[in-house]
Design an enzyme around this catalytic site. Structure first.
Site, PDB file in Angstrom:
ATOM      1  N   GLU A  10       0.858  -1.197   0.000  1.00  0.00           N
ATOM      2  CA  GLU A  10       0.000   0.000   0.000  1.00  0.00           C
ATOM      3  C   GLU A  10       0.895   1.249   0.000  1.00  0.00           C
ATOM      4  O   GLU A  10       1.937   1.265   0.653  1.00  0.00           O
ATOM      5  CB  GLU A  10      -0.832  -0.037   1.300  1.00  0.00           C
ATOM      6  CG  GLU A  10      -1.693   1.173   1.565  1.00  0.00           C
ATOM      7  CD  GLU A  10      -2.295   1.140   2.988  1.00  0.00           C
ATOM      8  OE1 GLU A  10      -1.655   0.582   3.915  1.00  0.00           O
ATOM      9  OE2 GLU A  10      -3.396   1.684   3.158  1.00  0.00           O
ATOM     10  N   ASN A  74      -6.922   6.409  -1.551  1.00  0.00           N
ATOM     11  CA  ASN A  74      -5.849   5.447  -1.306  1.00  0.00           C
ATOM     12  C   ASN A  74      -6.112   4.302  -2.290  1.00  0.00           C
ATOM     13  O   ASN A  74      -7.045   3.523  -2.118  1.00  0.00           O
ATOM     14  CB  ASN A  74      -5.926   4.980   0.155  1.00  0.00           C
ATOM     15  CG  ASN A  74      -4.756   4.097   0.537  1.00  0.00           C
ATOM     16  OD1 ASN A  74      -4.056   3.571  -0.319  1.00  0.00           O
ATOM     17  ND2 ASN A  74      -4.557   3.926   1.836  1.00  0.00           N
ATOM     18  N   LYS A  91      -9.459   2.260  -1.831  1.00  0.00           N
ATOM     19  CA  LYS A  91      -9.661   1.655  -0.504  1.00  0.00           C
ATOM     20  C   LYS A  91     -10.987   2.080   0.135  1.00  0.00           C
ATOM     21  O   LYS A  91     -11.270   3.286   0.230  1.00  0.00           O
ATOM     22  CB  LYS A  91      -8.479   2.037   0.404  1.00  0.00           C
ATOM     23  CG  LYS A  91      -8.468   1.372   1.770  1.00  0.00           C
ATOM     24  CD  LYS A  91      -7.180   1.751   2.514  1.00  0.00           C
ATOM     25  CE  LYS A  91      -7.045   1.124   3.874  1.00  0.00           C
ATOM     26  NZ  LYS A  91      -5.781   1.514   4.542  1.00  0.00           N
ATOM     27  N   GLU A 110      -5.822   8.528   7.860  1.00  0.00           N
ATOM     28  CA  GLU A 110      -6.432   8.144   6.573  1.00  0.00           C
ATOM     29  C   GLU A 110      -7.788   8.807   6.385  1.00  0.00           C
ATOM     30  O   GLU A 110      -8.176   9.126   5.264  1.00  0.00           O
ATOM     31  CB  GLU A 110      -6.551   6.627   6.474  1.00  0.00           C
ATOM     32  CG  GLU A 110      -5.208   5.958   6.262  1.00  0.00           C
ATOM     33  CD  GLU A 110      -5.362   4.531   5.807  1.00  0.00           C
ATOM     34  OE1 GLU A 110      -5.929   4.283   4.746  1.00  0.00           O
ATOM     35  OE2 GLU A 110      -4.882   3.651   6.552  1.00  0.00           O
ATOM     36  N   CYS A 136      -4.876  -3.052   2.674  1.00  0.00           N
ATOM     37  CA  CYS A 136      -4.577  -3.050   4.111  1.00  0.00           C
ATOM     38  C   CYS A 136      -5.745  -3.359   5.040  1.00  0.00           C
ATOM     39  O   CYS A 136      -6.095  -4.506   5.247  1.00  0.00           O
ATOM     40  CB  CYS A 136      -3.896  -1.751   4.517  1.00  0.00           C
ATOM     41  SG  CYS A 136      -3.144  -1.938   6.158  1.00  0.00           S
ATOM     42  N   ASN A 161       0.256  -1.519   5.247  1.00  0.00           N
ATOM     43  CA  ASN A 161       1.180  -0.775   6.110  1.00  0.00           C
ATOM     44  C   ASN A 161       0.645  -0.941   7.519  1.00  0.00           C
ATOM     45  O   ASN A 161      -0.339  -0.291   7.885  1.00  0.00           O
ATOM     46  CB  ASN A 161       1.115   0.728   5.816  1.00  0.00           C
ATOM     47  CG  ASN A 161       1.917   1.147   4.621  1.00  0.00           C
ATOM     48  OD1 ASN A 161       3.129   1.336   4.692  1.00  0.00           O
ATOM     49  ND2 ASN A 161       1.231   1.308   3.499  1.00  0.00           N
TER      50      ASN A 161
HETATM   51  N1  CDV Z   1      -2.850   1.091   6.591  1.00  0.00           N
HETATM   52  C1  CDV Z   1      -3.800   0.527   7.351  1.00  0.00           C
HETATM   53  O1  CDV Z   1      -4.955   0.397   6.950  1.00  0.00           O
HETATM   54  N2  CDV Z   1      -3.433   0.134   8.594  1.00  0.00           N
HETATM   55  C2  CDV Z   1      -4.371  -0.411   9.516  1.00  0.00           C
HETATM   56  C3  CDV Z   1      -4.177   0.162  10.880  1.00  0.00           C
HETATM   57  C4  CDV Z   1      -5.350  -0.105  11.772  1.00  0.00           C
HETATM   58  C5  CDV Z   1      -2.939  -0.229  11.562  1.00  0.00           C
HETATM   59  C6  CDV Z   1      -4.402  -1.923   9.507  1.00  0.00           C
HETATM   60  O2  CDV Z   1      -5.501  -2.470   9.552  1.00  0.00           O
HETATM   61  O3  CDV Z   1      -3.361  -2.589   9.489  1.00  0.00           O
END
Ligand code: CDV
Length: 279
Positions: A10, A74, A91, A110, A136, A161
């Site tokens: 991501e 995103n 996203k 975000e 993610c 991430n």
């Molecule tokens: N980039 C993300 O969406 N990170 C989220 C947060 C909550 C750490 C994740 O679900 O991993």
């Protein structure tokens, strides 16, 4: 390694900038967002992949003018081995907050920098497979996978991430990794799909990301996993038809699903206590 399809993380072209508060959105746009894809800076990646005959998934911050206004998403794209963009996903599950939390060790903004994706959960015929994309935090929501599986997804690609530290409450990094692993294995098995999840890892901007990139088989078994928090490439020669038996039997959706009893999933967002009356 002979790979034909590569999944990048991501927001792969930049740092995970939602961890920082910026007052000036113009600065954020200039530093982190892409208004064309490919661009002069990203074109070499497309050319190299085309030269090698490799398809890829990559995530980036997308700046676009739509409906008469500037919009930020995103985003992830699926690029064919000929270098053409085949599919785009924006996203949908955006975690974090939109307000500044100066007392926190870092931000997760975000909800400030991106809008909720407006393209839905879709799949594409891609390199002799049916491939869907997620990003993610989507990996924590069974609904996202099921919508892809109901369109016949054989492969789900997902970049992520995830910081080693929980912003909201103290949690051991090992427990966070445990959740990541059980989710990936359950989602792949319950939807009878291959699942490729690619992480940022190690220290980025001084903030630790737990890595643990994975390739999970439709059996729910981890076929390949990164072993360190350094840059790594993991590879697996996946039999796309491995799920055929599972799709014919246990997870034969047409035979066994009961959507007439699943209405609340789309009607209700948050949980409400609604005990049954009577036996
Ligand atoms: N980039 C993300 O969406 N990170 C989220 C947060 C909550 C750490 C994740 O679900 O991993």
């Amino acid at each position: 390694m002979g790979a034909k399809f590569v999944v990048f993380p991501e927001l792969a072209f930049t740092t995970f900038f939602p961890r920082h508060w910026y007052e000036d959105l113009n600065e954020v746009d200039r530093r982190f967002f892409e208004s064309t894809m490919p661009s002069a800076e990203t074109q070499p990646l497309f050319e190299e992949a085309k030269k090698l005959g490799i398809g890829f998934y990559i995530g980036y911050a997308e700046l676009t003018q739509e409906e008469g206004r500037t919009r930020r998403f995103n985003t992830a794209i699926l690029v064919g081995p000929d270098g053409a963009i085949v599919g785009k996903y924006r996203k949908i599950h955006l975690p974090g907050h939109a307000d500044h939390k100066p007392e926190a060790a870092f931000q997760h903004l975000e909800k400030k920098y991106f809008e909720v994706g407006n393209l839905g959960f879709r799949v594409w015929r891609f390199m002799n497979t049916i491939t869907g994309m997620l990003i993610c935090n989507d990996r924590r929501w069974p609904e996202a996978f099921r919508v892809l599986a109901l369109q016949g997804a054989e492969v789900v690609a997902l970049g992520f991430n995830t910081p080693s530290e929980n912003l909201s409450y103290p949690e051991p990094p090992a427990l966070r990794v445990h959740h990541h692993l059980i989710m990936a294995q359950a989602m792949a098995f319950q939807n009878a799909t291959w699942l490729v999840e690619t992480a940022k890892c190690g220290f980025e901007d001084g903030y630790r990301m737990f890595g643990h990139s994975l390739i999970v088989a439709p059996t729910g078994e981890i076929a390949a996993k990164s072993a360190s928090e350094e840059d790594e490439v993991i590879c697996f020669n996946a039999d796309i038809d491995l799920a055929a038996d599972l799709k014919r039997t246990m997870f034969n959706f047409a035979a066994h699903r009961r959507p007439e009893h699943y209405g609340l999933i789309v009607e209700r967002v948050g949980a409400e206590v609604t005990p049954a009356k009577g036996p």
